[in-house]
Design an enzyme around this catalytic site. Sequence first.
Site, short mmCIF file in Angstrom:
data_model
loop_
_atom_site.label_atom_id
_atom_site.label_comp_id
_atom_site.label_asym_id
_atom_site.label_seq_id
_atom_site.Cartn_x
_atom_site.Cartn_y
_atom_site.Cartn_z
NE ARG A 160 9.27 43.13 27.85
CZ ARG A 160 8.55 43.03 28.98
NH1 ARG A 160 8.86 43.77 30.03
NH2 ARG A 160 7.55 42.18 29.06
NE ARG B 138 7.55 32.50 20.10
CZ ARG B 138 8.33 32.74 19.05
NH1 ARG B 138 7.79 32.94 17.87
NH2 ARG B 138 9.63 32.79 19.17
CD GLU C 241 9.04 31.58 22.89
OE1 GLU C 241 8.93 32.81 22.65
OE2 GLU C 241 9.56 30.78 22.08
CE1 TYR D 234 15.73 39.18 17.77
CE2 TYR D 234 14.92 39.85 15.60
CZ TYR D 234 15.12 38.87 16.57
OH TYR D 234 14.75 37.58 16.32
CG ASP E 140 15.37 38.47 11.34
OD1 ASP E 140 14.90 38.15 12.45
OD2 ASP E 140 14.73 39.11 10.48
#
Length: 365
Positions: free
Chosen positions: A248, A279, A299, A347, A349
């Site tokens: 995505r 957001r 976004e 993904y 952090d």
Amino acid sequence: MKYDYLIVGAGLFGSVFAYEAKKKGKTCLVIDRRDHIGGNVYCENRNGINVHKYGAHIFHTSNKEVWEYVNQFSEFNNYVNSPVAVYKDELYNLPFNMNTFSKLWGIRTPQEAKDKIAEQIAQLNITEPKNLEEQALSLVGRDVYEKLIKGYTEKQWGRPCSELPSFIIKRLPLRFIYDNNYFNDRYQGIPMGGYTKIVEKMLDGVDVKLNTDYFDFIEKNGDVAEKTIFTGMIDEFYHYQLGTLQYRTVRFETEELECENYQGNAVVNYTDREVPYTRIIEHKHFEFGKQKTTIISREYSSEWKPGIEPYYPINDEKNNTLFAKYRELADKETKVIFGGRLGNYKYYDMDKVIEAALELVKKEL
């Protein structure tokens, strides 16, 4: 000049490795196809406001070693992530906590909130969730799901929740305390002056070439380094020979407004499906800015296509199986090491990116 390492990508993973390698006497060349260092944590200073160009990045970790590591490059402020959710004309606190439940149902005590959620879950009678919608309903009941999960998730993934696999939501944190802090991590904040300054210090004294595509560069400079640290897309490295991994992506609409304070919070989520963006970020609030104007970014989530910046790996069964095949090819490489979010199709952090880079440093150097 021949280098010990060619590092493809000037984001956190590549920059941490370059910094540590230089300390150990290794020579590195860092290249990036963008016109700036920092990867997705890059901050662009506009009229004194550090704009998170690729989306909000809030540093948080429970790893003291990583916290102390990043603090050698920048002092961090005491920003605490406390998003607000807007559903139609209603406003709620995130994560789901007693402030959220009190606003939803007019209740006051944790037991009242637990009873209300349990009652809604029991009425639904979902024993084996077949999709994300049923999974979420079985965890939090109808009210929280309908107002705060459904629309936002459908915008994120571009399809109805009833068509998404249940494993995407393994759990939904419900906090029965009046606390709007989104993260449970011990350490949290924003680097004062933005993230770009951190990466600048990491790459100080390291050779860097921007606006440089790896594939064009290596075609003419095949012997530039003994080894390559590749933080780009692993399937692109192999010219998509086994197929294309899915992502995505996010599109940003950023504008400066002639007001001091647009929304009163750094992060405001829009959870109803009818609002096209997920957001709005108001960047000055990350650093408690007092500027006369403000800068916001809306976004929009969408499907990724080659040529667009990939953001979130779609780690479903089909894509994970394909990645495993690429991983088999990667494991046979003797002079190329894959790292970071795109190299590992996962993904991360920011603290986990730094952890992974430091682990590679220990293993490699």
